[in-house]
Design an enzyme around this catalytic site. Structure first.
Site, PDB file in Angstrom:
ATOM      1  N   ASN A  92     -10.297   0.289  -0.111  1.00 20.34           N
ATOM      2  CA  ASN A  92      -8.832   0.387  -0.157  1.00 20.34           C
ATOM      3  C   ASN A  92      -8.351  -0.138  -1.514  1.00 20.34           C
ATOM      4  OD1 ASN A  92      -6.075   0.112   0.120  1.00 20.34           O
ATOM      5  ND2 ASN A  92      -6.149  -0.911   2.105  1.00 20.34           N
ATOM      6  N   HIS A 140      -3.457   7.479   2.988  1.00 19.87           N
ATOM      7  CA  HIS A 140      -3.853   6.198   2.387  1.00 19.87           C
ATOM      8  C   HIS A 140      -5.230   5.799   2.937  1.00 19.87           C
ATOM      9  CE1 HIS A 140      -3.829   2.162   0.977  1.00 19.87           C
ATOM     10  NE2 HIS A 140      -3.673   1.633   2.174  1.00 19.87           N
ATOM     11  N   CYS A 151       0.808  -1.224   0.000  1.00 16.98           N
ATOM     12  CA  CYS A 151       0.000   0.000   0.000  1.00 16.98           C
ATOM     13  C   CYS A 151       0.840   1.273   0.000  1.00 16.98           C
ATOM     14  CB  CYS A 151      -0.952   0.014   1.194  1.00 16.98           C
ATOM     15  SG  CYS A 151      -2.274  -1.186   1.027  1.00 16.98           S
TER      16      CYS A 151
HETATM   17  O1  UT7 Z   1      -3.796  -0.954   3.535  1.00 12.28           O
HETATM   18  C1  UT7 Z   1      -2.945  -1.870   4.161  1.00 12.28           C
HETATM   19  C2  UT7 Z   1      -3.044  -1.762   5.623  1.00 12.28           C
HETATM   20  N1  UT7 Z   1      -4.276  -2.336   6.087  1.00 12.28           N
HETATM   21  C3  UT7 Z   1      -4.926  -1.754   7.065  1.00 12.28           C
HETATM   22  O2  UT7 Z   1      -4.529  -0.699   7.502  1.00 12.28           O
HETATM   23  C4  UT7 Z   1      -6.118  -2.476   7.630  1.00 12.28           C
HETATM   24  C5  UT7 Z   1      -6.060  -2.436   9.143  1.00 12.28           C
HETATM   25  N2  UT7 Z   1      -7.128  -3.175   9.803  1.00 12.28           N
HETATM   26  C6  UT7 Z   1      -8.422  -2.778   9.794  1.00 12.28           C
HETATM   27  O3  UT7 Z   1      -8.786  -1.842   9.118  1.00 12.28           O
HETATM   28  C7  UT7 Z   1      -9.377  -3.483  10.710  1.00 12.28           C
HETATM   29  O4  UT7 Z   1      -8.658  -4.299  11.608  1.00 12.28           O
HETATM   30  C8  UT7 Z   1     -10.447  -4.358   9.987  1.00 12.28           C
HETATM   31  C9  UT7 Z   1     -11.426  -3.461   9.266  1.00 12.28           C
HETATM   32  C10 UT7 Z   1      -9.768  -5.304   9.023  1.00 12.28           C
HETATM   33  C11 UT7 Z   1     -11.238  -5.153  11.014  1.00 12.28           C
HETATM   34  O5  UT7 Z   1     -11.810  -4.291  11.983  1.00 12.28           O
HETATM   35  P1  UT7 Z   1     -11.608  -4.568  13.549  1.00 12.28           P
HETATM   36  O6  UT7 Z   1     -12.351  -3.525  14.255  1.00 12.28           O
HETATM   37  O7  UT7 Z   1     -10.143  -4.673  13.810  1.00 12.28           O
HETATM   38  O8  UT7 Z   1     -12.340  -5.938  13.724  1.00 12.28           O
HETATM   39  P2  UT7 Z   1     -11.795  -7.298  14.347  1.00 12.28           P
HETATM   40  O9  UT7 Z   1     -11.007  -8.042  13.335  1.00 12.28           O
HETATM   41  O10 UT7 Z   1     -11.182  -7.043  15.684  1.00 12.28           O
HETATM   42  O11 UT7 Z   1     -13.157  -8.034  14.607  1.00 12.28           O
HETATM   43  C12 UT7 Z   1     -14.139  -7.561  15.552  1.00 12.28           C
HETATM   44  C13 UT7 Z   1     -15.351  -8.465  15.472  1.00 12.28           C
HETATM   45  C14 UT7 Z   1     -15.010  -9.942  15.552  1.00 12.28           C
HETATM   46  O12 UT7 Z   1     -16.056 -10.609  16.205  1.00 12.28           O
HETATM   47  P3  UT7 Z   1     -15.926 -11.035  17.756  1.00 12.28           P
HETATM   48  O13 UT7 Z   1     -14.733 -11.926  17.803  1.00 12.28           O
HETATM   49  O14 UT7 Z   1     -15.733  -9.746  18.489  1.00 12.28           O
HETATM   50  O15 UT7 Z   1     -17.209 -11.708  18.016  1.00 12.28           O
HETATM   51  C15 UT7 Z   1     -14.996 -10.365  14.104  1.00 12.28           C
HETATM   52  O16 UT7 Z   1     -15.255 -11.740  13.931  1.00 12.28           O
HETATM   53  O17 UT7 Z   1     -16.008  -8.278  14.219  1.00 12.28           O
HETATM   54  C16 UT7 Z   1     -16.101  -9.515  13.531  1.00 12.28           C
HETATM   55  N3  UT7 Z   1     -15.917  -9.257  12.096  1.00 12.28           N
HETATM   56  C17 UT7 Z   1     -16.935  -8.956  11.279  1.00 12.28           C
HETATM   57  N4  UT7 Z   1     -18.255  -8.834  11.482  1.00 12.28           N
HETATM   58  C18 UT7 Z   1     -19.019  -8.496  10.416  1.00 12.28           C
HETATM   59  C19 UT7 Z   1     -14.758  -9.251  11.400  1.00 12.28           C
HETATM   60  N5  UT7 Z   1     -15.011  -8.944  10.115  1.00 12.28           N
HETATM   61  C20 UT7 Z   1     -16.348  -8.768  10.010  1.00 12.28           C
HETATM   62  C21 UT7 Z   1     -17.206  -8.428   8.942  1.00 12.28           C
HETATM   63  N6  UT7 Z   1     -18.527  -8.302   9.192  1.00 12.28           N
HETATM   64  N7  UT7 Z   1     -16.751  -8.210   7.699  1.00 12.28           N
END
Ligand code: UT7
Length: 331
Positions: free
Chosen positions: A286, A256, A116
């Protein structure tokens, strides 16, 4: 002797027509519009459909848009750099094909891969060629067909990314406009957290790697998020302190587009309000190498000669950094 600086003198863009909405994603994976919007800021993204169309298709369209708008003769372009994590082919340079197709017949060309951060690092490369006096017109394109490396049954990744391309032209400037300062970083610790495991030299493709879905992007979102927030904010702040700039001196933050929450955290540290933050993640998601030039294209009409812009990016590897650039023209 007047110092030669490297200024952006034109921009172009291309996004595919097909709009993949959060609603449609609900039919592929267990997710919903409310979760995606509140956790990422994304409402929809563009997807390149069509047999045989790769990243070069979008890169060419964005370059043609720039050439048309800026009325330049492609034969005058000295160098074409394509920042991409999704080249047309694993080996043949995508940039070489793009340069030929747009009629840049006197240019040399190569791809630049820093996930990225490809476009941000490409800005540094493009500017260096100009500042050295060696070349006069460097075309820098950021383009990615992220849909080609996504598993649409993995809700952790498929909701985030989209396809697109943007192009900028770097030319010499004698008014001290253009690139002023940069702070670019990398740390190999990141490669376990955001990667495609197979298809490279460590793990060449086999039937097993395909069956095990190892050719798709894997991301440990929470870890990447943590690193992205602190590092993008750190380097952006450094651009201000190192150049004795206050938040009032900054007209635009160009971050970004990975996650609205990361963008907001960076803006907070730099101290600028949302009216100074370029953002189009809601429409494109993204797009990896294309996020920064797509922002410039979408905000071009609001940019004024002399505006101070702070670019910041973070990506796989890890790679990250910030660039301070003075805008060089009114549109
Ligand atoms: O460009 C390159 C660099 N990349 C980035 O900068 C991306 C960085 N990361 C992020 O933007 C975020 O971590 C994500 C958007 C990928 C995920 O968001 P998050 O707030 O970190 O969610 P998480 O992975 O901690 O998940 C929280 C909860 C989980 O459920 P439990 O375990 O709390 O019950 C996940 O299973 O949300 C759940 N979850 C979803 N629910 C609905 C994860 N993905 C989804 C989804 N829809 N798509």
């Amino acid at each position: 002797m007047t110092k030669i600086t490297a200024a952006i003198t034109a921009v172009g863009k291309y996004v595919p027509e097909y709009v993949l909405t959060n609603k449609e994603l609900e039919s592929y994976v267990d997710t919903n519009d409310e979760w995606i919007t509140s956790r990422t800021g994304i409402k929809e993204r563009r997807i390149l459909k069509g047999e045989g169309l790769g990243t070069s298709y979008m890169a060419i369209k964005s370059a043609e848009d720039l050439i048309r708008k800026a009325k330049i003769n492609p034969e005058e372009i000295d160098l074409v750099i394509v920042g991409t994590a999704t080249p047309d082919l694993p080996v043949a340079s995508t940039a070489a094909y793009v340069a030929s197709e747009i009629g840049a017949t006197n240019a040399f060309s190569y791809d630049l891969q820093a996930a990225c951060s490809s476009f941000l690092f490409g800005m540094s490369s493009a500017a260096s060629y100009i500042e050295s006096g060696r070349y006069k017109k460097v075309l820098l394109i950021g383009a990615d067909k992220m849909s080609s490396i996504l598993d649409y049954t993995d809700r952790a990744t498929c909701i985030i990314f989209g396809d697109g391309a943007g192009a900028v032209l770097f030319e010499p400037n004698k008014e001290n406009l253009g690139l002023q300062d940069e702070y670019l970083r990398s740390d190999g610790i990141g490669r376990d957290f955001l990667r495609i495991e197979a298809g490279g030299s460590i793990m060449p493709p086999t039937e097993e790697t395909v069956k095990e879905k190892k050719h798709f992007v894997y991301q440990e979102g929470k870890t990447v998020f943590k690193y992205a927030v602190s590092n993008m904010a750190d380097v952006s702040e450094k651009m201000l302190t190192r150049n004795s700039l206050t938040e009032e001196d900054i007209q635009w933050l160009v971050p970004h587009q990975a996650n609205k929450r990361i963008i907001e955290a960076t803006a907070k540290r730099v101290g600028v309000g949302s009216e100074k933050v370029m953002m189009n993640i809601q429409r494109y998601g993204n797009t990896t190498s294309a996020t920064l030039p797509l922002l410039l294209a979408d905000y071009e009409n609001q940019l004024k000669k002399g505006d101070n812009l702070i670019f910041a990016a973070f990506g796989g590897g890890f790679t990250w950094g910030a660039i301070y650039l003075k805008w060089a023209y009114n549109s």
